[in-house]
Design an enzyme around this catalytic site. Sequence first.
Site, PDB file in Angstrom:
ATOM      1  N   ASP A 133       3.576  -8.031   0.530  1.00  0.00           N
ATOM      2  CA  ASP A 133       4.233  -7.013  -0.289  1.00  0.00           C
ATOM      3  C   ASP A 133       5.704  -7.391  -0.442  1.00  0.00           C
ATOM      4  OD1 ASP A 133       3.593  -3.861  -1.095  1.00  0.00           O
ATOM      5  OD2 ASP A 133       5.704  -4.292  -0.744  1.00  0.00           O
ATOM      6  N   GLU A 148       3.388  -4.806  -6.661  1.00  0.00           N
ATOM      7  CA  GLU A 148       4.012  -5.909  -5.932  1.00  0.00           C
ATOM      8  C   GLU A 148       3.177  -6.347  -4.739  1.00  0.00           C
ATOM      9  OE1 GLU A 148       5.639  -2.161  -3.936  1.00  0.00           O
ATOM     10  OE2 GLU A 148       4.760  -2.792  -5.827  1.00  0.00           O
TER      11      GLU A 148
END
Length: 382
Positions: free
Chosen positions: A253, A296
């Site tokens: 992430d 993301e």
Amino acid sequence: MIDIQTFMLALGVGNIAFALLMAGYMRGADNSPALGWWMWGRLSIGLAQLCWWVAPQFEPGLVEALSACVWLAGVALEVGANCLFFGFRRWRQSLYLFTLPGWVAIGYAVATGASRLQLTELISFIIALFVFGAAVVLLRPRKAPLLQRLIGINNILFALAIWTWLGLEGGNPGTTVSPVKDVAYLASYLLMIVNGFGFLLLCKQKDDALMRSLATVDSLTGMLNRRAFFERADSARLLALRLRKPITLLMLDIDHFKQLNDGYGHACGDRALQAFADTARGVLREHDVIGRLGGEEFALVLPGTALEGALEAAERLRIAVAEAPVLDCAPGYRMTVSIGVVTIGVGEELTAALARADHALYAAKTGGRNRVELGAPMLRRA
């Protein structure tokens, strides 16, 4: 024995019908621009052949010259279609440089009173040169697909058939056509028509590959999309199980991505995702499986890699992302990534391993971000 006049009529009608068929195929579809060039080239060739057929009914030399020029333009369009299809640069200038002298040669032949047969030989020789050039274009890449190589070889055979016919004609001038010359001429143009089908198959092959890419690849990052990642990752898991090899899973992430989007805009966020994807591709092995799950968040499967090797790979990736150049759209933002790592257990489903990796990722983010966290081992059933 085939009469050349009748043969020209058959070729002209066939090429025009082929071009119209392709126009119908292209209508309402998002086709390759190269296919349009090829269609117009084939139409021009067909019209030129019809003009050649009717030429004896008009002013001697005038219609032949017009049809020869149109014929040459049609062949140039087909060569251009090949160059456009393969993405060559600055090919238009080269095509003009080869086409203009051909037109000049045709004009000079007509002005000096060349016979119909001599004009036929001239245009055939020039066309053979163009098609040989197309063969060079097709065979130039070392790793060209088989279909592409077959079309290139077909082009060479066409040029050789034309030059064979010209050699026979040069040794026996006149308007009659021997059986050998007849076969050479017929074979050359049949090969040219076959190449038209071949080019269509090349375009279809490319369109099919594009459709497969759109169905499996995330358009922004060039990585696998969520569905394709799950398919490839599960295939890698099953293969590792059969081979009794280790396999590890990472959840990744990008840190503070929401602040980046809010502070600098979504376009800058997109550039950050692309920069991460480029960095990851530079660090990972070719057979590693990485995909964008959404936003993301990314996932990575490392086949044949035990936990220790996976932790080392995760650390290399974390450092590479932290050392990546600062985005010019976000001067105050330094991209980092948090990573959770687990080993996919024997017989463990991919979703269960992802859940453990996601917990490890959460621990990495709550523990300060820009770090690698080892996930809990798979729970053993009693």
